[in-house]
Scaffold this motif. Structure first.
Motif, PDB file in Angstrom:
ATOM      1  N   THR A   5     -33.592 -39.602 -29.897  1.00  0.00           N
ATOM      2  CA  THR A   5     -34.648 -39.056 -29.040  1.00  0.00           C
ATOM      3  C   THR A   5     -34.387 -39.256 -27.554  1.00  0.00           C
ATOM      4  OG1 THR A   5     -35.873 -41.140 -29.265  1.00  0.00           O
ATOM      5  CG2 THR A   5     -36.391 -39.366 -30.818  1.00  0.00           C
ATOM      6  N   LYS A   6     -33.352 -39.999 -27.187  1.00  0.00           N
ATOM      7  CA  LYS A   6     -32.991 -40.233 -25.787  1.00  0.00           C
ATOM      8  C   LYS A   6     -34.128 -40.886 -25.006  1.00  0.00           C
ATOM      9  CE  LYS A   6     -30.047 -36.079 -25.623  1.00  0.00           C
ATOM     10  NZ  LYS A   6     -29.755 -34.843 -24.894  1.00  0.00           N
ATOM     11  N   GLU A   7     -34.919 -41.731 -25.664  1.00  0.00           N
ATOM     12  CA  GLU A   7     -36.034 -42.392 -24.987  1.00  0.00           C
ATOM     13  C   GLU A   7     -35.639 -43.747 -24.419  1.00  0.00           C
ATOM     14  OE1 GLU A   7     -39.078 -42.452 -28.003  1.00  0.00           O
ATOM     15  OE2 GLU A   7     -40.002 -40.662 -27.177  1.00  0.00           O
ATOM     16  N   ILE A   8     -34.517 -44.325 -24.856  1.00  0.00           N
ATOM     17  CA  ILE A   8     -34.103 -45.655 -24.421  1.00  0.00           C
ATOM     18  C   ILE A   8     -32.618 -45.615 -24.063  1.00  0.00           C
ATOM     19  CG2 ILE A   8     -33.956 -48.095 -25.021  1.00  0.00           C
ATOM     20  CD1 ILE A   8     -36.059 -47.635 -27.168  1.00  0.00           C
ATOM     21  N   LEU A   9     -32.269 -45.984 -22.822  1.00  0.00           N
ATOM     22  CA  LEU A   9     -30.871 -46.055 -22.419  1.00  0.00           C
ATOM     23  C   LEU A   9     -30.246 -47.327 -22.969  1.00  0.00           C
ATOM     24  CD1 LEU A   9     -28.495 -44.930 -20.733  1.00  0.00           C
ATOM     25  CD2 LEU A   9     -29.353 -46.310 -18.821  1.00  0.00           C
ATOM     26  N   GLY A  10     -29.058 -47.177 -23.581  1.00  0.00           N
ATOM     27  CA  GLY A  10     -28.398 -48.339 -24.169  1.00  0.00           C
ATOM     28  C   GLY A  10     -27.134 -48.760 -23.452  1.00  0.00           C
ATOM     29  N   THR A  11     -26.695 -48.040 -22.411  1.00  0.00           N
ATOM     30  CA  THR A  11     -25.478 -48.404 -21.681  1.00  0.00           C
ATOM     31  C   THR A  11     -25.657 -49.776 -21.037  1.00  0.00           C
ATOM     32  OG1 THR A  11     -25.023 -46.072 -21.230  1.00  0.00           O
ATOM     33  CG2 THR A  11     -23.863 -47.692 -19.878  1.00  0.00           C
ATOM     34  N   SER A  12     -24.902 -50.767 -21.509  1.00  0.00           N
ATOM     35  CA  SER A  12     -25.152 -52.156 -21.089  1.00  0.00           C
ATOM     36  C   SER A  12     -24.854 -52.382 -19.614  1.00  0.00           C
ATOM     37  CB  SER A  12     -24.317 -53.110 -21.945  1.00  0.00           C
ATOM     38  OG  SER A  12     -22.934 -52.799 -21.838  1.00  0.00           O
ATOM     39  N   ALA A  13     -23.843 -51.710 -19.054  1.00  0.00           N
ATOM     40  CA  ALA A  13     -23.482 -51.935 -17.654  1.00  0.00           C
ATOM     41  C   ALA A  13     -24.580 -51.504 -16.697  1.00  0.00           C
ATOM     42  CB  ALA A  13     -22.193 -51.184 -17.330  1.00  0.00           C
ATOM     43  N   ALA A  14     -25.473 -50.609 -17.125  1.00  0.00           N
ATOM     44  CA  ALA A  14     -26.537 -50.128 -16.235  1.00  0.00           C
ATOM     45  C   ALA A  14     -27.439 -51.270 -15.779  1.00  0.00           C
ATOM     46  CB  ALA A  14     -27.361 -49.041 -16.937  1.00  0.00           C
ATOM     47  N   SER A  15     -27.688 -52.229 -16.643  1.00  0.00           N
ATOM     48  CA  SER A  15     -28.571 -53.348 -16.290  1.00  0.00           C
ATOM     49  C   SER A  15     -27.997 -54.139 -15.118  1.00  0.00           C
ATOM     50  CB  SER A  15     -28.758 -54.263 -17.506  1.00  0.00           C
ATOM     51  OG  SER A  15     -29.549 -55.373 -17.167  1.00  0.00           O
ATOM     52  N   ARG A  16     -26.709 -54.462 -15.180  1.00  0.00           N
ATOM     53  CA  ARG A  16     -26.072 -55.248 -14.117  1.00  0.00           C
ATOM     54  C   ARG A  16     -26.036 -54.466 -12.800  1.00  0.00           C
ATOM     55  NH1 ARG A  16     -21.055 -54.658 -12.408  1.00  0.00           N
ATOM     56  NH2 ARG A  16     -20.445 -53.495 -14.294  1.00  0.00           N
ATOM     57  N   ILE A  17     -25.620 -53.204 -12.857  1.00  0.00           N
ATOM     58  CA  ILE A  17     -25.458 -52.424 -11.623  1.00  0.00           C
ATOM     59  C   ILE A  17     -26.806 -52.164 -10.953  1.00  0.00           C
ATOM     60  CG2 ILE A  17     -24.705 -50.198 -10.703  1.00  0.00           C
ATOM     61  CD1 ILE A  17     -22.555 -50.167 -12.909  1.00  0.00           C
ATOM     62  N   VAL A  18     -27.823 -51.761 -11.732  1.00  0.00           N
ATOM     63  CA  VAL A  18     -29.145 -51.505 -11.156  1.00  0.00           C
ATOM     64  C   VAL A  18     -29.714 -52.783 -10.561  1.00  0.00           C
ATOM     65  CG1 VAL A  18     -31.520 -50.850 -11.671  1.00  0.00           C
ATOM     66  CG2 VAL A  18     -29.635 -49.558 -12.678  1.00  0.00           C
ATOM     67  N   SER A  19     -29.537 -53.902 -11.251  1.00  0.00           N
ATOM     68  CA  SER A  19     -30.041 -55.179 -10.740  1.00  0.00           C
ATOM     69  C   SER A  19     -29.380 -55.545  -9.413  1.00  0.00           C
ATOM     70  CB  SER A  19     -29.796 -56.281 -11.774  1.00  0.00           C
ATOM     71  OG  SER A  19     -30.279 -57.516 -11.307  1.00  0.00           O
TER      72      SER A  19
END
Length: 701
Positions: A383-397
């Motif tokens: 459903t594309k409701e949750i992003l799972g790309t783990s690197a996104a958390s580090r970069i956005v933070s």
């Protein structure tokens, strides 16, 4: 896709001959729900957005500046864009033109490799071909290389129509046809499709408001993109047209979403980060080879704090909405909490002995739009409701933390004042949360010393089974007395409330907990409130709001639903909150024939609106039936006797219940904020516009 051709009753008589393989688009027509979710209005709207999203992906790549969506009067949908145009040359492996390939083959498109799109919304390559398979007719025109190239399809099969419309004669035929010359610089794609009514329900339709809302959202997310919507389904009226373009992007989106007065200006945070991941890549031989690739993730965030208590955070990945968040939102939240805690300590607004603020405090009054763009994002589920790309958390933070710290430590006078106001707001939110927690703990200790933790005014039921048990929240003591006699005490419990509860839309958690009626409702349901609410711990299977069928009753229901929406939302999401539908009128028939086994109630007819009353009386008159005049009109539940209340409103065999869903609650909350919020001017405008529509004959004077 493999399926059984028929049921096999003998287990030993089951072999390969009982299996069938659905090739290509046959699978889509056989199981459309797998691809578009449903065959009602929701599925039809999904088809429209599959075509629109292809144009949006062109805009994301910087190749398209305008998209036109037309809802034609004949039920067809047309999408036009000025992008590069679908390739018209022949794909060597299949021998088909690019247009025919993407329209007839599943998982074919320009979004699997690394050369066509750096970021896109379509990932699976099934959008256009699925729409084609489910269309009675689909026409494609592509402006490219100095010509307009056209092709048509019937239920996924290419060919030629001999007239306009889906019912025209059709001759199967492959290949593009050049229809006219255009300037070489003119490019674009036009797709028009007629939904196949063999697949879709007869009443499946596209809601204009939903289209406008998402079109506006998309225009916000892609600055400079113009999206035009034209609805020609207006019988006897001029077509409805609206156009969206927002050069300010998500900064304007954040201002549009904000429901309150600002504490800070809109803060725009942008940055990029690199990461590596191993993904299967299609090589020249058509094989998928695991390859480590360097990715770039772009972060674009707009946020501002306001004077209110609500939190509005929208997150997107390549313009795909992620309503349930994901790794990008987790990184955003982590950066906010970390940086604001550091600043509160350094400015002494938090002492060394104080507990750190939590996410709930930081998010109070926050409006934010969090967007990331990256090639081939990994989603959790289909459903594309949750992003799972783990690197996104580090970069956005990292990006958000750096820019937010720069804002909070700025020495510029205006930014310094705003940063101080934000920090003070967060600190005050933390104090209110701690005060509310202390009050709850005090209440829990007090309840533990009492014989019963439930309010004395609760009239409980005997059954403890969750499946059947029902809690009626009843307006007023007069209705409670009748409801006691009308209820089935085995599984129906009653909780009376006095008048209108607290308006929690503009109240803090502490104020809500101090309100006796709100506290009683939360206490009786027994599952907590807010972020700690556990729907599995609720004491009743259903909660039914039973109020008078008048304006005050509607107001009370709205207040109660706002309480559930803000502090017990999982009950609404689980579909366990209902509104009782009491009748407005009772018609007493005077010439009823007495039949053996007839009930006394057979001579009464109940209606639930003025329009229904007029229709019912007209039908009775045609049948030669007479009734006692005047027809009784109920002004409240207290006017009914127990038998009438049971038969019309409480007895599961005869009553009507209206299930309250989350989307309805969100719409109601928006209207409630307009009518009961702090802003006087919009409410005055609403009243002035609605005054002309008021039926003076319905006012009791």
């Amino acid at each position: 896709m493999t399926a059984l051709t028929a049921a096999v009753h003998d287990p030993e008589d089951y072999s390969a001959r009982h299996l069938s393989v659905l090739e290509g688009l046959e699978a889509v027509r056989k199981r459309p729900g797998m691809y578009i979710g449903s065959t009602d209005s929701r599925g039809l709207t999904h088809c429209m957005w599959e075509i629109i999203d292809n144009a949006v992906d062109e805009a994301l790549g910087g190749f398209c500046t305008r998209i036109d969506v037309v809802l034609h009067a004949d039920g067809s949908v047309e999408v036009r864009d000025n992008g590069r145009g679908i390739p018209v040359d022949v794909e060597p492996k299949s021998g088909l033109s690019g247009v025919e390939l993407v329209m007839t083959k599943l998982h074919a498109g320009g979004k699997f490799g690394t050369g066509s799109y750096t970021a896109s919304g379509g990932l699976h390559g099934v959008g256009a071909s699925v729409v084609n398979a489910l269309s009675a007719r689909l026409d494609v025109e592509v402006d490219r290389e100095g010509h307009t190239n056209a092709i048509s399809f019937r239920r996924g099969i290419p060919g030629r129509f001999d007239a306009a419309g889906p019912d025209a004669g059709f001759t199967p035929e492959s290949g593009l046809v050049r229809t006219r010359r255009v300037a070489r610089k003119v490019t674009g794609t036009r797709v028009r499709f007629w939904a196949d009514r063999q697949i879709f329900l007869k009443d499946a339709d596209i809601a204009r408001e939903a289209l406008l809302e998402r079109a506006r959202q998309t225009a916000f997310l892609i600055p400079g993109l113009t999206i035009s919507v034209r609805d020609e389904r207006t019988e006897g009226e001029e077509p409805y047209e609206e156009e969206f373009r927002f050069d300010g992007g998500i900064g304007e989106f954040c201002t549009f979403l904000a429901p309150d007065e600002p504490v800070s200006d809109v803060l725009r945070i942008q940055g990029t980060g690199q990461f590596k991941e191993t993904v299967p890549v299609l090589d020249e031989n058509g094989h998928m080879t695991p390859t480590e690739v360097e990715r770039q993730l772009e972060v674009d965030v707009a946020l501002r704090w306001g004077t209110g208590y609500d939190t509005t955070v929208r997150s997107f990945v390549n313009v795909i909405a992620t309503p349930k968040g994901g790794t990008h939102l987790a990184g955003f939240d982590r950066a906010l909490v970390r940086v604001i805690n550091d600043q509160l300590r350094s400015t002494k607004l938090l002492k060394a002995s104080d507990d750190p603020v939590v996410k709930e405090d930081v998010l109070e009054g926050l409006t934010a739009v969090v967007t990331v763009r990256l090639p081939e994002p990994q989603f959790e589920g289909q459903t594309k409701e949750i992003l799972g790309t783990s690197a996104a958390s580090r970069i956005v933070s990292q990006v958000v933390g750096k820019e937010l710290r720069h804002f909070l430590t700025s020495t510029k006078r205006a930014e310094k004042q705003q940063a101080r106001a934000v920090l003070e707001k967060v600190a005050n939110a933390a104090k209110a949360r701690l005060a509310a927690r202390q009050q709850r703990e005090t209440q829990r200790r007090k309840n533990a010393l009492e014989n019963s933790a439930l309010p004395a005014k609760l009239v409980d039921c005997r059954s403890e089974g969750l499946e059947r048990s029902e809690l009626f929240i009843v307006e007023g003591d007069s209705a409670l007395g009748t409801a006691k006699l009308a209820r089935d005490s085995e599984f129906q419990a009653l909780l009376p409330i006095r008048g209108k509860i607290l308006n929690v839309q503009k109240s803090s958690v502490a104020d809500m907990l101090k309100n006796a009626e709100c506290a009683a409702i939360i206490q009786v349901i027994g599952a907590g409130s807010g972020r700690t609410f556990d729907v599995e711990a609720a004491r009743y299977g259903r909660v039914i709001l039973m109020a008078d069928a008048d304006v005050d009753g509607a107001h009370i229901r709205c207040l109660l639903l706002t309480l559930f929406y803000r502090y017990m939302r999982p009950m609404l999401e689980a579909g366990r909150v209902y509104a009782a539908v009491p009748p407005l009128h009772r018609i007493e028939l005077t010439n009823v024939r007495k039949k053996r086994g007839a009930r006394p109630e057979d001579k009464y007819i109940y209606t639930y609106s003025d329009a229904e009353l007029h229709r019912t009386l007209a039908e009775l008159e045609k049948k030669g039936k007479t009734w006692k005049e005047p027809v009784q009109r109920y002004k409240g539940l207290g006017e009914m006797d127990a038998d009438q209340l049971a038969e019309t409103t409480m007895d599961p065999r005869y009553r009507t219940l209206r299930r309250i869903r989350v989307e309805q609650a969100e719409e109601a909350a928006a209207v409630f904020s307009l009518l009961m919020g702090n802003e006087v001017a919009p409410r005055r405008e609403f009243i002035a516009k609605g005054a002309r529509e008021l039926d003076l004959s319905r006012i009791d004077a």
